[in-house]
Design an enzyme around this catalytic site. Sequence first.
Site, short mmCIF file in Angstrom:
data_model
loop_
_atom_site.label_atom_id
_atom_site.label_comp_id
_atom_site.label_asym_id
_atom_site.label_seq_id
_atom_site.Cartn_x
_atom_site.Cartn_y
_atom_site.Cartn_z
N SER A 1 2.02 -19.64 19.56
CA SER A 1 2.16 -21.01 20.04
C SER A 1 3.12 -21.09 21.21
CB SER A 1 2.69 -21.92 18.92
OG SER A 1 1.71 -22.12 17.93
N ASP B 1 1.95 -32.01 23.03
CA ASP B 1 2.64 -30.91 22.35
C ASP B 1 3.20 -29.91 23.35
OD1 ASP B 1 3.70 -29.48 20.26
OD2 ASP B 1 1.85 -28.40 19.78
N HIS C 1 6.09 -28.26 19.27
CA HIS C 1 6.29 -27.94 17.85
C HIS C 1 7.06 -26.64 17.64
CE1 HIS C 1 2.46 -25.50 18.17
NE2 HIS C 1 3.13 -24.74 17.34
#
Length: 499
Positions: A232, A158, A128
Amino acid sequence: MIGAIPALSHRLRPLLAAIFLGATGALMSAPALARGPDGIADVAEKVIDAVVNISTSQTIEAKGGGDGRGAMPQLPPGSPFEEFFDDFFKNRRGGPGSKGGDLQPHKTNSLGSGFIVDTSGIVVTNNHVIADADEINIIMNDGSKFRAELVGVDKKTDLAVLKFKPTKPLTAVKFGDSDKLRLGEWVIAIGNPFSLGGTVTAGIVSARNRDINSGPYDSYIQTDAAINRGNSGGPLFNLDGEVIGVNTLIISPTGGSIGIGFAVPSKTVAGVVDQLRQFGELRRGWLGVRIQTVTDEIAESLNIKPARGALIAGVEDKGPAKPAGIEPGDVVITFDGKEIKEPKDLSRVVADTPVGKEVDVVIIRKGQEETHKVTLGRLDDGDKAVQAAAKTQEPAEKPVTQKALGLDLATLSKDLRGRYKIKDSVKGVIITNVDSASDAADKRLSAGDVIVEVAQEAVSNAGDVKKRVDQLKKDGKKSVLLLVSNADGELRFVALSVQ
């Protein structure tokens, strides 16, 4: 008596002083312990150059609409996001208040984190972070910047792998064994929160194997190490400086860390990275079955104690399980030597098993354990939209039915197939009505569902169902196991109370 108090206090003064100093020492040592072990600084110093910031840009097409002012978000003065919205709306043709008011094509930027796993320039991050990006750049800890290329992505976990061409020697980090993590073990997160650059936070492992229903292979490490937006894709380290997770998600009502963060475990990451580097895609194992949870009621019906494993609800005609002799109603308790406690366990271990490998699958069938050898196929990861089976309203003129288990049952006829759009391949007894106060309603049975088996025996008419249920009541059974099909032929098991 009054004069004795000072004397007593004088004799206790050294003891009280010792107690006070001891208490002070305890109070002084508590914050030191709260900061974590001394090794955190050494680990951070050793690995921080392997942690990178990832900058991406994406071109957004122009969109029109009136004078454009009505769509502009209104933010309170001094909002930390005010400058970002100001920059965005400066891209409007003529600026705010212009007659045209159309948005011009413009670029949006985002920042995340990643880490180097190979000194040749291989970087791991979240999918992402780089999804839909037109340009990806790697920013090193010393500020140097490199254009990166995408090696491959895996949306289901992911994860993404990037590569770039370094101009100087790099620092790389290794994966540790996330299976060896213990609850309460200290961990370190390094990343780029809120675009602040390399930031180190520490905490403990709060939980393992956490399933938060974000994907089919959820098995997250939960940590209270501060993870925020921009973290992230960054690494979660153990105190040996090994990557034991990739920071991916947080739970927060405010957008900031509240001490609940999740990382993909290194065992999963390492396998995904190896395949993406080798093939540019994921090649997951495939068993060719549909599975569901073994509830206490289903376990009682199948004579399984305690409730465990993954119940086979359906077997694909062209899948690897069918020629191996695996059937609906079997319960998988071991796969390739690994214990299966619940359906998610089977999904994960099958996906992680190499395509083409022959494995032993231990099942329970009619109360007895059996071992079947299966050669795994390859999972087609293409997302396929599945439409819900259409349900028509019950006709005014009802067919002849029998009642059992809070259900109105009828023999499946050509007319009923047409009314409920049931495929010709589906065989059994159709449900035409469900008592709203029954256990069947609670288990979400509905008109148009077809009962294929009762207690693992096929049924072809409503009388068969009633006869089997009556016999189970006489035998003292508390529940009956039904194999139920929808209109498209997808099967599931449902246990209903017979009391």
